[in-house]
Design a protein around this motif. Structure first.
Motif, PDB file in Angstrom:
ATOM      1  N   GLU A  72       0.847  -1.184   0.000  1.00  0.00           N
ATOM      2  CA  GLU A  72       0.000   0.000   0.000  1.00  0.00           C
ATOM      3  C   GLU A  72       0.885   1.237   0.000  1.00  0.00           C
ATOM      4  O   GLU A  72       1.935   1.255   0.637  1.00  0.00           O
ATOM      5  CB  GLU A  72      -0.889  -0.024   1.238  1.00  0.00           C
ATOM      6  N   PRO A  73       0.493   2.292  -0.714  1.00  0.00           N
ATOM      7  CA  PRO A  73       1.323   3.510  -0.718  1.00  0.00           C
ATOM      8  C   PRO A  73       1.557   4.019   0.702  1.00  0.00           C
ATOM      9  O   PRO A  73       0.691   3.918   1.582  1.00  0.00           O
ATOM     10  CB  PRO A  73       0.488   4.496  -1.534  1.00  0.00           C
ATOM     11  N   SER A  74       2.726   4.572   0.916  1.00  0.00           N
ATOM     12  CA  SER A  74       3.070   5.080   2.244  1.00  0.00           C
ATOM     13  C   SER A  74       2.430   6.431   2.532  1.00  0.00           C
ATOM     14  O   SER A  74       2.165   6.763   3.688  1.00  0.00           O
ATOM     15  CB  SER A  74       4.595   5.194   2.369  1.00  0.00           C
ATOM     16  N   ASP A  75       2.168   7.240   1.503  1.00  0.00           N
ATOM     17  CA  ASP A  75       1.527   8.535   1.711  1.00  0.00           C
ATOM     18  C   ASP A  75       0.097   8.330   2.192  1.00  0.00           C
ATOM     19  O   ASP A  75      -0.664   7.563   1.584  1.00  0.00           O
ATOM     20  CB  ASP A  75       1.527   9.319   0.399  1.00  0.00           C
ATOM     21  N   PRO A  76      -0.330   8.988   3.275  1.00  0.00           N
ATOM     22  CA  PRO A  76      -1.672   8.745   3.828  1.00  0.00           C
ATOM     23  C   PRO A  76      -2.794   9.013   2.837  1.00  0.00           C
ATOM     24  O   PRO A  76      -3.756   8.243   2.759  1.00  0.00           O
ATOM     25  CB  PRO A  76      -1.733   9.689   5.031  1.00  0.00           C
ATOM     26  N   GLN A  77      -2.698  10.118   2.076  1.00  0.00           N
ATOM     27  CA  GLN A  77      -3.764  10.426   1.127  1.00  0.00           C
ATOM     28  C   GLN A  77      -3.800   9.411  -0.014  1.00  0.00           C
ATOM     29  O   GLN A  77      -4.867   8.952  -0.425  1.00  0.00           O
ATOM     30  CB  GLN A  77      -3.581  11.833   0.570  1.00  0.00           C
ATOM     31  N   SER A  78      -2.628   9.049  -0.525  1.00  0.00           N
ATOM     32  CA  SER A  78      -2.585   8.037  -1.584  1.00  0.00           C
ATOM     33  C   SER A  78      -3.096   6.700  -1.082  1.00  0.00           C
ATOM     34  O   SER A  78      -3.783   5.970  -1.816  1.00  0.00           O
ATOM     35  CB  SER A  78      -1.154   7.897  -2.106  1.00  0.00           C
ATOM     36  N   ALA A  79      -2.767   6.375   0.175  1.00  0.00           N
ATOM     37  CA  ALA A  79      -3.242   5.115   0.742  1.00  0.00           C
ATOM     38  C   ALA A  79      -4.764   5.109   0.844  1.00  0.00           C
ATOM     39  O   ALA A  79      -5.415   4.091   0.576  1.00  0.00           O
ATOM     40  CB  ALA A  79      -2.606   4.892   2.112  1.00  0.00           C
ATOM     41  N   LEU A  87      -0.784   5.147 -12.394  1.00  0.00           N
ATOM     42  CA  LEU A  87       0.333   5.834 -13.051  1.00  0.00           C
ATOM     43  C   LEU A  87       0.770   7.069 -12.270  1.00  0.00           C
ATOM     44  O   LEU A  87       1.918   7.509 -12.389  1.00  0.00           O
ATOM     45  CB  LEU A  87      -0.061   6.231 -14.475  1.00  0.00           C
ATOM     46  N   GLY A  88      -0.133   7.649 -11.484  1.00  0.00           N
ATOM     47  CA  GLY A  88       0.197   8.823 -10.678  1.00  0.00           C
ATOM     48  C   GLY A  88       0.411   8.519  -9.221  1.00  0.00           C
ATOM     49  O   GLY A  88       0.231   9.418  -8.377  1.00  0.00           O
ATOM     50  N   ALA A  89       0.764   7.285  -8.918  1.00  0.00           N
ATOM     51  CA  ALA A  89       1.036   6.865  -7.534  1.00  0.00           C
ATOM     52  C   ALA A  89      -0.183   7.077  -6.643  1.00  0.00           C
ATOM     53  O   ALA A  89      -0.053   7.330  -5.440  1.00  0.00           O
ATOM     54  CB  ALA A  89       2.250   7.600  -6.969  1.00  0.00           C
ATOM     55  N   PHE A  90      -1.383   6.985  -7.202  1.00  0.00           N
ATOM     56  CA  PHE A  90      -2.637   7.070  -6.461  1.00  0.00           C
ATOM     57  C   PHE A  90      -2.812   8.402  -5.739  1.00  0.00           C
ATOM     58  O   PHE A  90      -3.443   8.473  -4.686  1.00  0.00           O
ATOM     59  CB  PHE A  90      -2.760   5.907  -5.463  1.00  0.00           C
ATOM     60  N   LYS A  91      -2.306   9.461  -6.335  1.00  0.00           N
ATOM     61  CA  LYS A  91      -2.495  10.793  -5.762  1.00  0.00           C
ATOM     62  C   LYS A  91      -3.747  11.429  -6.366  1.00  0.00           C
ATOM     63  O   LYS A  91      -4.088  11.179  -7.522  1.00  0.00           O
ATOM     64  CB  LYS A  91      -1.275  11.679  -6.032  1.00  0.00           C
ATOM     65  N   PRO A  92      -4.480  12.277  -5.623  1.00  0.00           N
ATOM     66  CA  PRO A  92      -5.655  12.958  -6.179  1.00  0.00           C
ATOM     67  C   PRO A  92      -5.262  13.832  -7.366  1.00  0.00           C
ATOM     68  O   PRO A  92      -4.176  14.409  -7.398  1.00  0.00           O
ATOM     69  CB  PRO A  92      -6.158  13.802  -5.001  1.00  0.00           C
ATOM     70  N   VAL A  93      -6.163  13.934  -8.340  1.00  0.00           N
ATOM     71  CA  VAL A  93      -5.889  14.740  -9.529  1.00  0.00           C
ATOM     72  C   VAL A  93      -6.755  15.989  -9.586  1.00  0.00           C
ATOM     73  O   VAL A  93      -6.449  16.922 -10.333  1.00  0.00           O
ATOM     74  CB  VAL A  93      -6.087  13.911 -10.819  1.00  0.00           C
ATOM     75  N   TRP A  94      -7.849  16.031  -8.838  1.00  0.00           N
ATOM     76  CA  TRP A  94      -8.773  17.156  -8.892  1.00  0.00           C
ATOM     77  C   TRP A  94      -8.734  18.043  -7.647  1.00  0.00           C
ATOM     78  O   TRP A  94      -9.285  19.147  -7.669  1.00  0.00           O
ATOM     79  CB  TRP A  94     -10.214  16.657  -9.073  1.00  0.00           C
ATOM     80  N   ILE A  95      -8.141  17.553  -6.580  1.00  0.00           N
ATOM     81  CA  ILE A  95      -8.182  18.253  -5.295  1.00  0.00           C
ATOM     82  C   ILE A  95      -6.759  18.492  -4.814  1.00  0.00           C
ATOM     83  O   ILE A  95      -5.942  17.560  -4.786  1.00  0.00           O
ATOM     84  CB  ILE A  95      -8.974  17.445  -4.246  1.00  0.00           C
ATOM     85  N   ALA A  96      -6.478  19.738  -4.445  1.00  0.00           N
ATOM     86  CA  ALA A  96      -5.169  20.096  -3.898  1.00  0.00           C
ATOM     87  C   ALA A  96      -5.377  21.038  -2.720  1.00  0.00           C
ATOM     88  O   ALA A  96      -6.111  22.033  -2.836  1.00  0.00           O
ATOM     89  CB  ALA A  96      -4.299  20.765  -4.967  1.00  0.00           C
ATOM     90  N   ASP A  97      -4.774  20.701  -1.592  1.00  0.00           N
ATOM     91  CA  ASP A  97      -4.885  21.524  -0.378  1.00  0.00           C
ATOM     92  C   ASP A  97      -6.333  21.728   0.025  1.00  0.00           C
ATOM     93  O   ASP A  97      -6.753  22.826   0.434  1.00  0.00           O
ATOM     94  CB  ASP A  97      -4.201  22.884  -0.586  1.00  0.00           C
ATOM     95  N   GLY A  98      -7.152  20.697  -0.139  1.00  0.00           N
ATOM     96  CA  GLY A  98      -8.536  20.741   0.303  1.00  0.00           C
ATOM     97  C   GLY A  98      -9.464  21.504  -0.608  1.00  0.00           C
ATOM     98  O   GLY A  98     -10.628  21.739  -0.240  1.00  0.00           O
ATOM     99  N   ALA A  99      -9.019  21.912  -1.800  1.00  0.00           N
ATOM    100  CA  ALA A  99      -9.859  22.673  -2.732  1.00  0.00           C
ATOM    101  C   ALA A  99      -9.742  22.074  -4.125  1.00  0.00           C
ATOM    102  O   ALA A  99      -8.755  21.413  -4.458  1.00  0.00           O
ATOM    103  CB  ALA A  99      -9.446  24.145  -2.742  1.00  0.00           C
TER     104      ALA A  99
END
Length: 694
Positions: free
Chosen positions: A110-117, A147-159
């Motif tokens: 599982e990804p180590s980053d909490p949000q990616s996880a 492909l993006g390490a399961f990071k959000p693509v539409w939301i950054a810094d809660g917005a």
């Protein structure tokens, strides 16, 4: 002497191990294609486990393995060693199962980053993201995020990002293109978590993951629906077979997420671009009334309608008495201000300020934002049909026909042939402009013309006609017992035990003097006809599926190479079959539009020949979707059904009778005020009596 039972058991255990290893290799390859958490086939509840064995080549042949049926293909597993080698289960007691090879593999990380996880865990959850999202689309979304390490693509810094806001705005305005905005809900962002509260932090990360994935699902679904994926066309009719170009979810998300503030325009571009679609879209906007103001006249939107007197198309630099009306409508100055070099403009000058206001209005209404005051823009400004009275068209009819434009390619290209079946009309476009048009005869209600797109490859002058197998099969017993070489003017052709009927070229040939071929599974084409009097009828549904063209040699002059003029083609009549190939394949679209705007911008309707409108309304959830549940084609063989019907029989003359056409189920009640316009207003005579079969 039989093989000892112990030897069979040992061989079965060895082969079962090979089958298990093969299944594990397949799961490993699938995991590598879609991401580290793909499920093991046969066990959807357990993630696939990574296997790293450099000595194992999935393409290596295993003689022992290849000689045994792969039980993973039919979903069953051998329950005994004897079953593994084909011995019935009751022939031997069950033996212990081979140990699972995956027990020794490591679980995916599982990804180590909490949000990616959190996003990774939501993707592994089987709960649906959106009701109509398919499993294949969900897999594509998962591959995109992997492909993006399961990071959000539409939301950054809660917005939401700029791309997310633009895409969300387009989803909310889906109704402008006849789509249902409720099908593409935009998720609400979660509130900020409480500081130093682990549970609140965890819930916030999970909510962000949920919102990001649901927006991705909505964007992917919008793109698919915009390209024609909303309706199961086989449920309407098996003769509606367009080649839909449905975009994959990962491609859509890659394009839209990287578009920034232009994401909305990129998403909207999945809708058709053709002039016919845009005209219906403008008509729909005018029926629904002006859009709410968003910034006033600077945005080109107003609350009132504007009825302009007739006049020419206006472009930048022209002068016209209607310009002052436009200035007042958009809240502009009565004339443009002067500068040090030029004096004030004239009130009737169609200058930059007026063109910019018109362009803003066009953009707000979904029209081509050219700044040119054309017929479609005048129609949208007036909220009328252009004839001085309020529009009374049916929104559902417009949406149904906008949906049918999605069956055609997104880009029609500069050269193509378009046949509108309910209109009984063919149009040829060359270089993006209308080159020619002609009346056509289409299929009867019991033998509809199929709806699809093909590519014309060649034409045949002086064609022969072979009776289609669907017609010939009713005559085979008599023909087989008949020893002659002709049958009522048709040649009896016998090849290798097969019998067929051929009508030689001539003025009585069912295909006339020329046919135009665009190979397709329905075996239909465009062709001439010896019974040209039928073209004088206003309703021309007489054929058995093919499309008969009025003045086919004039039509040939627009589609064949330039060297083949109509005069040169006519000189070939009576000189044997001649095939003429096109320099380039020419797209041919057999379409079905019962509502459209003609070349003068006038709104017209055409009869629903085959009863397709009511089931289309029902499939799209529109009013008037009652009537027949499904529009069904007659029971015939689409791959072999050809142009026309049976030839005459050689028996003594008799009065030929025709079976009455089966009445179509009555469609839903038409909306009040809708009148079917005659697509051929110059055709004043009633339909002549049909004397022949072609």
């Amino acid at each position: 002497m039989g093989v000892p039972r112990t030897a069979l058991v040992a061989l079965a255990a060895l082969l079962a191990g090979s089958v298990a290893a093969r299944a594990l290799e397949t799961a490993t390859l699938r995991m590598a294609a879609v991401g580290p958490d793909a499920s093991v086939p046969g066990d959807p509840a357990r993630p696939a486990e990574a296997v790293k064995d450099p000595t194992k080549d999935p393409t290596t042949k295993d003689p022992a393995r290849d000689g045994v049926k792969d039980s993973t293909k039919d979903g069953t597993q051998p329950t005994t060693p004897d079953e593994a080698v084909g011995v019935p289960a009751n022939a031997s007691p069950a033996a212990p199962e081979a140990p699972a090879a995956s027990d020794t593999a490591a679980a995916p990380v599982e990804p180590s980053d909490p949000q990616s996880a959190a996003l990774y865990r939501r993707l592994t959850d089987t709960a649906p993201l959106l009701a109509r999202l398919t499993g294949k689309e969900r897999e594509a979304i998962r591959a995109f995020y992997a492909l993006g390490a399961f990071k959000p693509v539409w939301i950054a810094d809660g917005a939401y990002t700029a791309a997310a806001k633009a895409a969300a705005a387009r989803l909310a305005a889906a109704g402008e293109d006849g789509l249902d905005a409720r099908a593409y809900p935009v998720p609400t962002l979660p509130a900020a978590p409480k500081p130093d509260d682990a549970a609140s932090q965890t819930a916030f990360l999970a909510a962000v993951a949920e919102a990001d994935l649901k927006l991705s699902a909505a964007v992917a679904l919008y793109a698919r629906d915009a390209r024609g994926g909303r309706v199961n066309l086989a449920a309407i009719s098996r003769l509606i077979t367009p080649s839909l170009d449905l975009p994959t979810a990962d491609v859509v998300l890659t394009r839209i997420a990287s578009a920034g503030p232009a994401a909305g325009e990129q998403l909207q571009s999945y809708n058709p671009h053709s002039a016919g679609y845009r005209a219906l879209k403008a008509r729909l906007a005018s029926l629904r009334g002006p859009a709410p103001e968003a910034g006033g006249a600077a945005k080109g939107t107003t609350k009132a309608t504007l009825r302009l007197p007739p006049g020419p198309v206006l472009r930048l630099g022209m002068r016209d008495p209607r310009v002052p009306l436009l200035r007042a409508h958009f809240g502009l100055e009565t004339r443009s201000a002067g500068t040090l070099d030029t004096g004030p403009g004239e009130p009737d000058a169609y200058d930059t300020a007026v063109a910019d206001a018109v362009q803003g209005f066009q953009r707000a209404r979904g029209l081509a934002a050219t700044g040119v005051l054309n017929a479609q823009t005048v129609l949208a400004l007036a909220g009328s049909d252009g004839r001085g009275k309020a529009a009374t068209g049916d929104e559902a009819a417009l949406i149904v026909n906008m949906e049918r434009w999605r069956w055609l390619p997104a880009e029609l290209g500069p050269d193509y042939v378009l046949v509108n079946v309910p209109e009984y009309r063919l149009r040829v476009f060359r270089g993006g402009a209308l080159r020619d048009e002609a009346r056509v005869i289409v299929g009867k209600a019991e033998s509809p013309t199929p709806i699809f797109s093909g590519a014309m490859e060649y034409a045949v002058v002086n064609p022969s006609w072979y009776v289609p197998p669907s017609i010939l099969k009713t005559m085979l017993p008599k023909i087989a017992a008949y020893g002659g070489k002709t049958w009522g003017g048709y040649e009896v052709v016998r090849r290798g035990g097969q019998v067929s009927l051929r009508q030689p070229p001539g003025e009585k040939n069912a295909l006339g003097f020329i046919k135009f071929m665009f190979p397709n599974a329905h075996a239909v084409y465009l062709h001439d006809t010896p019974n040209r009097s039928l073209f004088s009828a206003s309703s021309r549904a007489f054929s058995h599926g093919c499309v008969r063209v009025d003045d086919p040699f004039r039509f040939a002059g627009t589609v064949l190479p330039e060297a083949w003029t109509s005069e040169r083609l006519k000189k070939l009549i009576g000189k044997g079959e001649r095939t003429i190939r096109l320099d380039q394949k020419l797209p041919v679209h057999l379409a079905y539009f019962t509502a459209y705007l003609d070349d003068l911008g006038q709104y017209r309707t055409a009869p629903d020949l085959y009863g397709y409108d009511a089931p289309m309304r029902a499939a799209l959830g529109l009013p008037g979707g009652g009537g027949p549940a499904i529009a069904k084609a007659p029971k015939r063989e689409p791959a072999t059904r050809n142009a026309e019907a049976a030839p005459p029989r050689p028996q003594r003359p008799h009065v030929q009778t025709r079976q009455a056409a089966r009445p179509l189920p009555r469609p839903a009640r038409e909306e009040a005020g809708v009148v079917y316009a005659d697509p051929d207003p110059w055709a004043g005579r009633a339909a002549p009596v049909v004397r022949g079969w072609w």
